[in-house]
Design a protein around this motif. Sequence first.
Motif, short mmCIF file in Angstrom:
data_model
loop_
_atom_site.label_atom_id
_atom_site.label_comp_id
_atom_site.label_asym_id
_atom_site.label_seq_id
_atom_site.Cartn_x
_atom_site.Cartn_y
_atom_site.Cartn_z
N ALA A 7 39.16 31.78 42.14
CA ALA A 7 40.46 31.17 41.88
C ALA A 7 41.00 31.71 40.56
O ALA A 7 40.24 31.96 39.63
CB ALA A 7 40.33 29.65 41.81
N ALA A 8 42.30 31.90 40.50
CA ALA A 8 42.97 32.36 39.28
C ALA A 8 44.12 31.41 38.99
O ALA A 8 44.89 31.07 39.89
CB ALA A 8 43.48 33.78 39.45
N ASP A 9 44.23 30.99 37.72
CA ASP A 9 45.27 30.01 37.40
C ASP A 9 45.74 30.19 35.96
O ASP A 9 45.04 30.77 35.13
CB ASP A 9 44.73 28.60 37.59
CG ASP A 9 45.84 27.59 37.86
OD1 ASP A 9 47.02 27.99 37.98
OD2 ASP A 9 45.54 26.38 37.96
N GLY A 10 46.94 29.69 35.70
CA GLY A 10 47.51 29.72 34.36
C GLY A 10 48.03 28.36 33.97
O GLY A 10 48.23 27.48 34.82
N SER A 11 48.27 28.19 32.68
CA SER A 11 48.76 26.92 32.17
C SER A 11 49.59 27.17 30.93
O SER A 11 49.26 28.03 30.12
CB SER A 11 47.59 25.98 31.83
OG SER A 11 48.05 24.76 31.26
N ALA A 12 50.70 26.45 30.79
CA ALA A 12 51.53 26.55 29.59
C ALA A 12 52.01 25.17 29.20
O ALA A 12 52.52 24.41 30.04
CB ALA A 12 52.74 27.47 29.83
N LEU A 13 51.82 24.82 27.95
CA LEU A 13 52.23 23.52 27.44
C LEU A 13 53.62 23.66 26.85
O LEU A 13 53.81 24.13 25.74
CB LEU A 13 51.23 23.04 26.39
CG LEU A 13 49.76 23.06 26.83
CD1 LEU A 13 48.86 22.59 25.69
CD2 LEU A 13 49.56 22.19 28.07
N TRP B 227 40.08 32.63 35.37
CA TRP B 227 39.62 32.85 36.74
C TRP B 227 38.23 32.26 36.86
O TRP B 227 37.50 32.16 35.87
CB TRP B 227 39.65 34.33 37.14
CG TRP B 227 38.85 35.27 36.28
CD1 TRP B 227 39.32 36.07 35.28
CD2 TRP B 227 37.43 35.52 36.36
NE1 TRP B 227 38.30 36.79 34.73
CE2 TRP B 227 37.13 36.49 35.36
CE3 TRP B 227 36.40 35.04 37.16
CZ2 TRP B 227 35.82 36.96 35.17
CZ3 TRP B 227 35.11 35.50 36.96
CH2 TRP B 227 34.84 36.46 35.97
N TYR B 228 37.89 31.87 38.07
CA TYR B 228 36.63 31.13 38.25
C TYR B 228 36.01 31.47 39.60
O TYR B 228 36.67 31.39 40.64
CB TYR B 228 36.90 29.63 38.17
CG TYR B 228 35.68 28.75 38.39
CD1 TYR B 228 34.90 28.35 37.31
CD2 TYR B 228 35.33 28.33 39.67
CE1 TYR B 228 33.78 27.54 37.51
CE2 TYR B 228 34.22 27.52 39.87
CZ TYR B 228 33.44 27.13 38.79
OH TYR B 228 32.34 26.34 38.98
N VAL B 229 34.73 31.87 39.58
CA VAL B 229 33.94 32.08 40.78
C VAL B 229 32.96 30.92 40.94
O VAL B 229 32.91 30.25 41.96
CB VAL B 229 33.18 33.42 40.74
CG1 VAL B 229 32.30 33.58 41.97
CG2 VAL B 229 34.16 34.59 40.63
N ASP B 230 32.17 30.70 39.89
CA ASP B 230 31.27 29.55 39.83
C ASP B 230 30.96 29.30 38.36
O ASP B 230 31.50 29.97 37.47
CB ASP B 230 30.00 29.76 40.66
CG ASP B 230 29.23 31.02 40.26
OD1 ASP B 230 29.19 31.35 39.05
OD2 ASP B 230 28.68 31.68 41.16
N ASP B 231 30.08 28.35 38.09
CA ASP B 231 29.83 27.97 36.70
C ASP B 231 29.17 29.08 35.89
O ASP B 231 29.19 29.04 34.66
CB ASP B 231 28.96 26.71 36.65
CG ASP B 231 29.75 25.45 36.97
OD1 ASP B 231 31.00 25.52 36.97
OD2 ASP B 231 29.13 24.40 37.22
N GLY C 21 42.59 18.76 44.36
CA GLY C 21 41.14 18.63 44.44
C GLY C 21 40.40 19.83 44.98
O GLY C 21 39.19 19.73 45.21
N HIS C 22 41.08 20.97 45.17
CA HIS C 22 40.36 22.16 45.60
C HIS C 22 39.39 22.55 44.48
O HIS C 22 39.82 22.79 43.35
CB HIS C 22 41.33 23.31 45.87
CG HIS C 22 40.69 24.51 46.51
ND1 HIS C 22 39.83 25.35 45.81
CD2 HIS C 22 40.76 25.00 47.77
CE1 HIS C 22 39.43 26.30 46.62
NE2 HIS C 22 39.97 26.12 47.81
N ALA D 65 38.70 24.05 38.93
CA ALA D 65 37.88 24.62 37.86
C ALA D 65 38.65 25.64 37.04
O ALA D 65 38.56 25.68 35.81
CB ALA D 65 36.62 25.25 38.45
N ALA D 66 39.43 26.50 37.73
CA ALA D 66 40.23 27.48 37.02
C ALA D 66 41.33 26.80 36.21
O ALA D 66 41.59 27.15 35.05
CB ALA D 66 40.85 28.48 38.01
#
Length: 260
Positions: free
Chosen positions: A6-12, A22-26, A122-123, A128-129
Amino acid sequence: MTITAAADGSALGNPGPAGWAWYVDDSSWAAGGWKHATNNQGELRAVLELFRATAHIDDDLLVLCDSQYVINSVTKWMKGWKAKGWRKSDGKPVMNLDLLMEIDEAIAGRRYRFEWVKGHVGHPLNEAADERARGAAEAFQRGRPAPAGPGFRGTEAAGEPAFAAKATAFVRQGSPSVPIPRAERATADAHDELFSLDDLGAEIGEDFRDLIDPHGLDTMRSGGELQWVSLSLSTDEHRRLVQRANARGVTIEEYLRGQI
């Protein structure tokens, strides 16, 4: 085999303090950010860094993404933009051009596909990403370090060459003036990644030796006898260290000293 990430971004504030992840597992993820950027920039950077991190792996890549903008940019619009000199159909320049051009280069020859997932439902991989991207954005908002993650698993197994890189940390005791080296400013592109010295030790082990280098010294007020520490880093570890120092606008030595 297929790598699913998963790939994700965030901006405040959008724009504002921003993060990407990005996240594959822990055991296999990465994150970073900026003091000021948009959510779309975070989303694009997450995809770019995922492709870069897996460039040495000859597997298919499935990218889970909650941004239709990113998916359409890469899979539908990019080819037409390139044909028009990176301009949209109305003749206006494409936004986020630098990131898009880097993604275009990173995906060349790769086997990949994107899958849209709805965010905040909840995916597990998307959540996690998102958590890590938002954590990076909040860290930049507060002026604090944020975990950069372990990167993609298997980098060393893929045969990436190791080399000795002097990353010196300093332990200060007492009160007299002592010399401190001025390191050459790192030149790699900053990914705005931050980490703790404990994270570094976990990655490369405690194989340290005392080192005294009389060249290139400045003097600063410090507390006592100067101790030098050198450690051997792989190419990937050194790259991440350089990036994290650049993200703070300091030398490698100054960055490591700040973690003690």
